[in-house]
Design a protein around this motif. Sequence first.
Motif, PDB file in Angstrom:
ATOM      1  N   VAL A  20       0.844  -1.197   0.000  1.00 31.04           N
ATOM      2  CA  VAL A  20       0.000   0.000   0.000  1.00 31.04           C
ATOM      3  C   VAL A  20       0.881   1.249   0.000  1.00 31.04           C
ATOM      4  CG1 VAL A  20      -1.592   1.366   1.403  1.00 31.04           C
ATOM      5  CG2 VAL A  20      -2.009  -1.085   1.054  1.00 31.04           C
ATOM      6  N   ILE A  21       1.907   1.249   0.853  1.00 30.65           N
ATOM      7  CA  ILE A  21       2.772   2.427   0.931  1.00 30.65           C
ATOM      8  C   ILE A  21       3.514   2.638  -0.390  1.00 30.65           C
ATOM      9  CG2 ILE A  21       4.832   3.384   2.051  1.00 30.65           C
ATOM     10  CD1 ILE A  21       3.873   2.066   4.641  1.00 30.65           C
ATOM     11  N   TYR A  22       4.016   1.542  -0.962  1.00 25.91           N
ATOM     12  CA  TYR A  22       4.769   1.656  -2.214  1.00 25.91           C
ATOM     13  C   TYR A  22       3.879   2.202  -3.328  1.00 25.91           C
ATOM     14  CZ  TYR A  22       7.762   0.278  -6.168  1.00 25.91           C
ATOM     15  OH  TYR A  22       8.532   0.267  -7.307  1.00 25.91           O
ATOM     16  N   VAL A  23       2.685   1.632  -3.463  1.00 25.78           N
ATOM     17  CA  VAL A  23       1.773   2.073  -4.523  1.00 25.78           C
ATOM     18  C   VAL A  23       1.355   3.526  -4.294  1.00 25.78           C
ATOM     19  CG1 VAL A  23      -0.515   1.721  -5.540  1.00 25.78           C
ATOM     20  CG2 VAL A  23       0.969  -0.241  -5.080  1.00 25.78           C
ATOM     21  N   ALA A  24       1.047   3.869  -3.048  1.00 29.30           N
ATOM     22  CA  ALA A  24       0.640   5.248  -2.748  1.00 29.30           C
ATOM     23  C   ALA A  24       1.744   6.220  -3.156  1.00 29.30           C
ATOM     24  CB  ALA A  24       0.328   5.390  -1.265  1.00 29.30           C
ATOM     25  N   LEU A  25       2.984   5.868  -2.836  1.00 32.72           N
ATOM     26  CA  LEU A  25       4.093   6.752  -3.189  1.00 32.72           C
ATOM     27  C   LEU A  25       4.303   6.800  -4.699  1.00 32.72           C
ATOM     28  CD1 LEU A  25       6.573   5.964  -0.285  1.00 32.72           C
ATOM     29  CD2 LEU A  25       5.498   8.165  -0.778  1.00 32.72           C
ATOM     30  N   LEU A  26       4.040   5.660  -5.365  1.00 30.96           N
ATOM     31  CA  LEU A  26       4.173   5.650  -6.829  1.00 30.96           C
ATOM     32  C   LEU A  26       3.154   6.587  -7.472  1.00 30.96           C
ATOM     33  CD1 LEU A  26       4.818   1.945  -7.941  1.00 30.96           C
ATOM     34  CD2 LEU A  26       6.368   3.890  -8.082  1.00 30.96           C
ATOM     35  N   LEU A  27       1.996   6.730  -6.840  1.00 37.50           N
ATOM     36  CA  LEU A  27       0.935   7.567  -7.408  1.00 37.50           C
ATOM     37  C   LEU A  27       1.177   9.054  -7.167  1.00 37.50           C
ATOM     38  CD1 LEU A  27      -2.230   5.450  -6.534  1.00 37.50           C
ATOM     39  CD2 LEU A  27      -1.149   5.767  -8.779  1.00 37.50           C
ATOM     40  N   LEU A  28       2.061   9.363  -6.244  1.00 40.11           N
ATOM     41  CA  LEU A  28       2.228  10.756  -5.822  1.00 40.11           C
ATOM     42  C   LEU A  28       2.530  11.739  -6.964  1.00 40.11           C
ATOM     43  CD1 LEU A  28       1.959  12.139  -3.054  1.00 40.11           C
ATOM     44  CD2 LEU A  28       4.454  12.144  -2.934  1.00 40.11           C
ATOM     45  N   PRO A  29       3.453  11.412  -7.879  1.00 39.53           N
ATOM     46  CA  PRO A  29       3.724  12.364  -8.965  1.00 39.53           C
ATOM     47  C   PRO A  29       2.480  12.646  -9.807  1.00 39.53           C
ATOM     48  CG  PRO A  29       5.469  10.760  -8.832  1.00 39.53           C
ATOM     49  CD  PRO A  29       4.389  10.277  -7.912  1.00 39.53           C
ATOM     50  N   THR A  30       1.638  11.618 -10.020  1.00 37.25           N
ATOM     51  CA  THR A  30       0.402  11.809 -10.779  1.00 37.25           C
ATOM     52  C   THR A  30      -0.518  12.766 -10.032  1.00 37.25           C
ATOM     53  OG1 THR A  30       0.671   9.497 -11.383  1.00 37.25           O
ATOM     54  CG2 THR A  30      -1.391  10.576 -12.029  1.00 37.25           C
ATOM     55  N   VAL A  31      -0.644  12.529  -8.737  1.00 34.12           N
ATOM     56  CA  VAL A  31      -1.462  13.408  -7.902  1.00 34.12           C
ATOM     57  C   VAL A  31      -0.905  14.828  -7.963  1.00 34.12           C
ATOM     58  CG1 VAL A  31      -2.179  13.911  -5.527  1.00 34.12           C
ATOM     59  CG2 VAL A  31      -2.088  11.546  -6.332  1.00 34.12           C
ATOM     60  N   GLN A  32       0.415  14.912  -7.949  1.00 32.60           N
ATOM     61  CA  GLN A  32       1.061  16.218  -8.017  1.00 32.60           C
ATOM     62  C   GLN A  32       0.678  16.926  -9.309  1.00 32.60           C
ATOM     63  OE1 GLN A  32       4.023  17.064 -10.079  1.00 32.60           O
ATOM     64  NE2 GLN A  32       3.931  19.149  -9.260  1.00 32.60           N
ATOM     65  N   GLY A  33       0.682  16.153 -10.419  1.00 32.33           N
ATOM     66  CA  GLY A  33       0.323  16.727 -11.707  1.00 32.33           C
ATOM     67  C   GLY A  33      -1.095  17.290 -11.699  1.00 32.33           C
ATOM     68  N   ILE A  34      -2.001  16.580 -11.029  1.00 36.15           N
ATOM     69  CA  ILE A  34      -3.409  16.994 -11.015  1.00 36.15           C
ATOM     70  C   ILE A  34      -3.640  18.167 -10.060  1.00 36.15           C
ATOM     71  CG2 ILE A  34      -5.773  16.259 -10.487  1.00 36.15           C
ATOM     72  CD1 ILE A  34      -4.759  13.357 -11.192  1.00 36.15           C
ATOM     73  N   THR A  35      -3.121  18.019  -8.819  1.00 38.43           N
ATOM     74  CA  THR A  35      -3.451  19.022  -7.797  1.00 38.43           C
ATOM     75  C   THR A  35      -2.476  20.196  -7.788  1.00 38.43           C
ATOM     76  OG1 THR A  35      -2.082  17.944  -6.144  1.00 38.43           O
ATOM     77  CG2 THR A  35      -4.382  17.247  -6.261  1.00 38.43           C
ATOM     78  N   GLY A  36      -1.356  20.004  -8.476  1.00 36.39           N
ATOM     79  CA  GLY A  36      -0.383  21.084  -8.521  1.00 36.39           C
ATOM     80  C   GLY A  36       0.278  21.377  -7.184  1.00 36.39           C
ATOM     81  N   PHE A  37       0.443  20.343  -6.350  1.00 34.05           N
ATOM     82  CA  PHE A  37       1.202  20.620  -5.126  1.00 34.05           C
ATOM     83  C   PHE A  37       2.678  20.751  -5.494  1.00 34.05           C
ATOM     84  CE2 PHE A  37       3.032  16.553  -4.669  1.00 34.05           C
ATOM     85  CZ  PHE A  37       3.471  16.274  -3.399  1.00 34.05           C
ATOM     86  N   PRO A  38       3.439  21.528  -4.743  1.00 33.53           N
ATOM     87  CA  PRO A  38       4.734  21.993  -5.232  1.00 33.53           C
ATOM     88  C   PRO A  38       5.639  20.868  -5.744  1.00 33.53           C
ATOM     89  CG  PRO A  38       4.219  23.011  -3.141  1.00 33.53           C
ATOM     90  CD  PRO A  38       3.138  22.016  -3.397  1.00 33.53           C
ATOM     91  N   LEU A  39       6.178  21.058  -6.938  1.00 35.37           N
ATOM     92  CA  LEU A  39       7.097  20.115  -7.554  1.00 35.37           C
ATOM     93  C   LEU A  39       8.309  19.881  -6.652  1.00 35.37           C
ATOM     94  CD1 LEU A  39       7.645  18.532 -10.171  1.00 35.37           C
ATOM     95  CD2 LEU A  39       8.975  20.491 -10.952  1.00 35.37           C
ATOM     96  N   TYR A  40       8.649  20.918  -5.888  1.00 36.44           N
ATOM     97  CA  TYR A  40       9.818  20.818  -5.016  1.00 36.44           C
ATOM     98  C   TYR A  40       9.709  19.612  -4.086  1.00 36.44           C
ATOM     99  CZ  TYR A  40      13.433  21.899  -1.675  1.00 36.44           C
ATOM    100  OH  TYR A  40      14.536  21.813  -0.888  1.00 36.44           O
ATOM    101  N   ASN A  41       8.474  19.294  -3.690  1.00 40.78           N
ATOM    102  CA  ASN A  41       8.287  18.155  -2.790  1.00 40.78           C
ATOM    103  C   ASN A  41       8.804  16.850  -3.387  1.00 40.78           C
ATOM    104  OD1 ASN A  41       7.143  19.959  -1.130  1.00 40.78           O
ATOM    105  ND2 ASN A  41       5.049  19.156  -1.248  1.00 40.78           N
ATOM    106  N   LEU A  42       8.659  16.716  -4.707  1.00 41.44           N
ATOM    107  CA  LEU A  42       9.148  15.488  -5.348  1.00 41.44           C
ATOM    108  C   LEU A  42      10.670  15.435  -5.312  1.00 41.44           C
ATOM    109  CD1 LEU A  42       6.958  14.837  -8.514  1.00 41.44           C
ATOM    110  CD2 LEU A  42       6.696  13.961  -6.188  1.00 41.44           C
ATOM    111  N   ILE A  43      11.283  16.599  -5.553  1.00 45.76           N
ATOM    112  CA  ILE A  43      12.748  16.655  -5.503  1.00 45.76           C
ATOM    113  C   ILE A  43      13.221  16.317  -4.090  1.00 45.76           C
ATOM    114  CG2 ILE A  43      14.760  18.154  -5.797  1.00 45.76           C
ATOM    115  CD1 ILE A  43      13.014  19.778  -7.783  1.00 45.76           C
ATOM    116  N   PHE A  44      12.533  16.915  -3.138  1.00 43.75           N
ATOM    117  CA  PHE A  44      12.858  16.642  -1.734  1.00 43.75           C
ATOM    118  C   PHE A  44      12.725  15.147  -1.433  1.00 43.75           C
ATOM    119  CE2 PHE A  44      11.038  15.821   2.468  1.00 43.75           C
ATOM    120  CZ  PHE A  44      12.076  16.240   3.270  1.00 43.75           C
ATOM    121  N   LEU A  45      11.609  14.554  -1.869  1.00 34.88           N
ATOM    122  CA  LEU A  45      11.394  13.137  -1.568  1.00 34.88           C
ATOM    123  C   LEU A  45      12.445  12.268  -2.257  1.00 34.88           C
ATOM    124  CD1 LEU A  45       7.512  12.859  -1.590  1.00 34.88           C
ATOM    125  CD2 LEU A  45       9.067  12.468   0.329  1.00 34.88           C
ATOM    126  N   TYR A  46      12.869  12.661  -3.464  1.00 34.04           N
ATOM    127  CA  TYR A  46      13.935  11.886  -4.104  1.00 34.04           C
ATOM    128  C   TYR A  46      15.161  11.842  -3.191  1.00 34.04           C
ATOM    129  CZ  TYR A  46      18.189  10.763  -6.407  1.00 34.04           C
ATOM    130  OH  TYR A  46      19.418  10.205  -6.649  1.00 34.04           O
TER     131      TYR A  46
END
Lengths: 418, 248
Positions: A17-43
């Motif tokens: 569940v955690i892995y799939v949820a995290l895999l979906l995050l960039p897609t969610v980011q694309g839709i909701t426009g939450f800051p791209l910086y968060n993805l860089i941070f998470l990387y």
Amino acid sequence: MNLRRIFPPRVVAVWLVIYVALLLLPTVQGITGFPLYNLIFLYLVFFWITQATSWNILSGYSGYFSFGQAAFYGGGMYTTTILGSRYDWDLLPTLPVAALVGAGIAFLTGLLVFRLRKLSGEIFALFTLAVALGIGALVQNWRVLDGGRGIVLGQLDYPDLLGDTTEMLYYLGLTLAVIALLAAYVVQRSRFGAGLFAIRDDEKVAEAIGVPTFRYKMLIFTVSGALAAASGGLHAVQVGFISTDVGFGLRVAVFVILMSVVGGRRHWFGPLLGAVLIQTVTDRMAGAGYAEANQIVLAAVLIAATLFLRGGISARLVERPLPPVLGFVLGFVGTFVAGYPAITAAAWGMAVGLVVLFVPDRFLPQRRSWTRGGSAPGGDGDGSGAGTDDGIEDGHRIEGDEVIEPSDPASPTKETGR
Amino acid sequence: MSTTQTSTALLSCHGLVKTFGGLHAVDGVDFDLYEGEIRGLVGPNGSGKSTMINVLSGHLTLDDGQIRLDGVATERLQPHRIAELGMARTYQIPRPFGTLTVRENVEVAAHFGASEPQPDDVHDEAQRWLEFVGLAGVADELPDTITLHQRKLLELGRALATRPRVLFLDEVLAGLNPRELAHGIDLVRRIGSLGVSIVVVEHLMRVILDLCEHLTVLNFGKVIAQGEPEACLREDAVVKAYLGDAHA
Ligand SMILES: Nc1ncnc2c1ncn2[C@@H]1O[C@H](COP(=O)(O)OP(=O)(O)O)[C@@H](O)[C@H]1O
Ligand SMILES: [Mg+2]
């Protein structure tokens, strides 16, 4: 050992569940426009989880305290860089090759330290440091590899499916972190892990009850090297300009030790906690313009962890998980609802969680298991315990001398390189 | 050999030599141990008893001599291979795994140890030996929080969990009070009745006479007497060794 005991179905479900949820995050980011910086941070969080976990399955589990993380990390970084920039390889196939290079370096180092000479704990630490510095010097001076000018890594090809570079780093970084954590988890719960823990506490006795100590040390060293190198290879893409200072400097070793000691070396999730905590603190301090103060904060965290939480955060968390977790959730939700960015909210959540973790028990009578895991007596005179406590002190000293680059300690030359 | 058994020995050693610098700690020892036997290995301090155990378990490499465990030559094997063949030992000064609980100490031994028989379930196997030696009540404690007596029992439990055929007990009963001692003697007897061949290193003659049908007496690394305990203890060389006049 049966599989259901290593992988209880409920645990597997949570992982998925955690892995799939995290895999979906960039897609969610694309839709909701939450800051791209968060993805860089998470990387970067994933990157550090992988590095720290790779270090910990060797040094935390077996007690052989390594200062040579950069040998594998840098080896992987240069493998991807050279294959990608000079031979036009796609990114993905360079990663298994990087892993092989890391495994090879670890295997040869292991043969030297475990077979030719049986090295004691302190000497092992120094030897691994020498290997990292030695390989760095070789790369620095040998034109075929680098020659001292550094290498610019252009855009490497990868499947379109993985999106833009930020998303690709996110997906691959996440996958490597999951692989590393899974390895740490499986090893900890298996016969192999039991053997490694025995080696950490008293290697001679471990051998006497039937643990094939040489084979086990070689195997865990090799796995650790492969993980660190694959992750280093991917990180080359993020760093962009590769030099021996980036690849073979001391920073990676210092940070993986710091993260593992703070998080706890006995549990597979100790380095995870340490990596999340320290990357978050580092990032927020830099973001708030207190980059210089970050070192002081990290030193304070390390001192607090070694003095009061000798098994690291994880040891304490296992005993009384609920209050600190609740503290984290309250702190996070509170600040997030108040309108702060997610990472800042997470930092506040962690601060609250840590305070809850530290404070109340100190007024209660000492509990036996506080010291579990952190204080391997190991130094039975044969040095096989690899002097875990000495290692912490060494960590202090070097950490204190290091100039730690705030936002991403692994790529100190990033700003000059890009 | 003054043993009356006619079967071949389970553990058979010939001409064992171990030197430290110029010191002959073990100096040409022949030693046979039979299936199901409880053998006493005695001698003054420094006579080479612990060194014998160290070379037999592979801790120290032998300078000369042969060791056969059920016909297999073990003198060049690594210690973990010797453990797989069914040899186990305890330490004169207990050496528990310090960061593992009492239970985990025994569990890790159950994970490894002899290759035959393999335990069905490591957890159950560990529990069985914890109960056998009487440590089930402190199973979740760390070794440094239990008493010395309990740490010695942990040495026993951990050794037993490796499912040995031959077990060396290095002064596992030393330093116990009379009640603990009685418990310890009973325990060793029960281990013997499981079919394990045991070598008991001990200072207290009462314990040896209680437990063993046969003795091997060492002095300065050499066997000076071997056989029935009473007969052994009457021999001149033994009397002199114990009275401190070993140079006669
Ligand atoms: N590792 C070692 N290095 C040097 N000398 C040793 C070592 N181990 C034992 N010895 C010496 O070997 C002799 C036999 O010791 P040991 O086997 O411990 O005797 P015992 O167990 O019968 O009291 C002693 O003189 C001791 O000092
Ligand atoms: Mg002795």
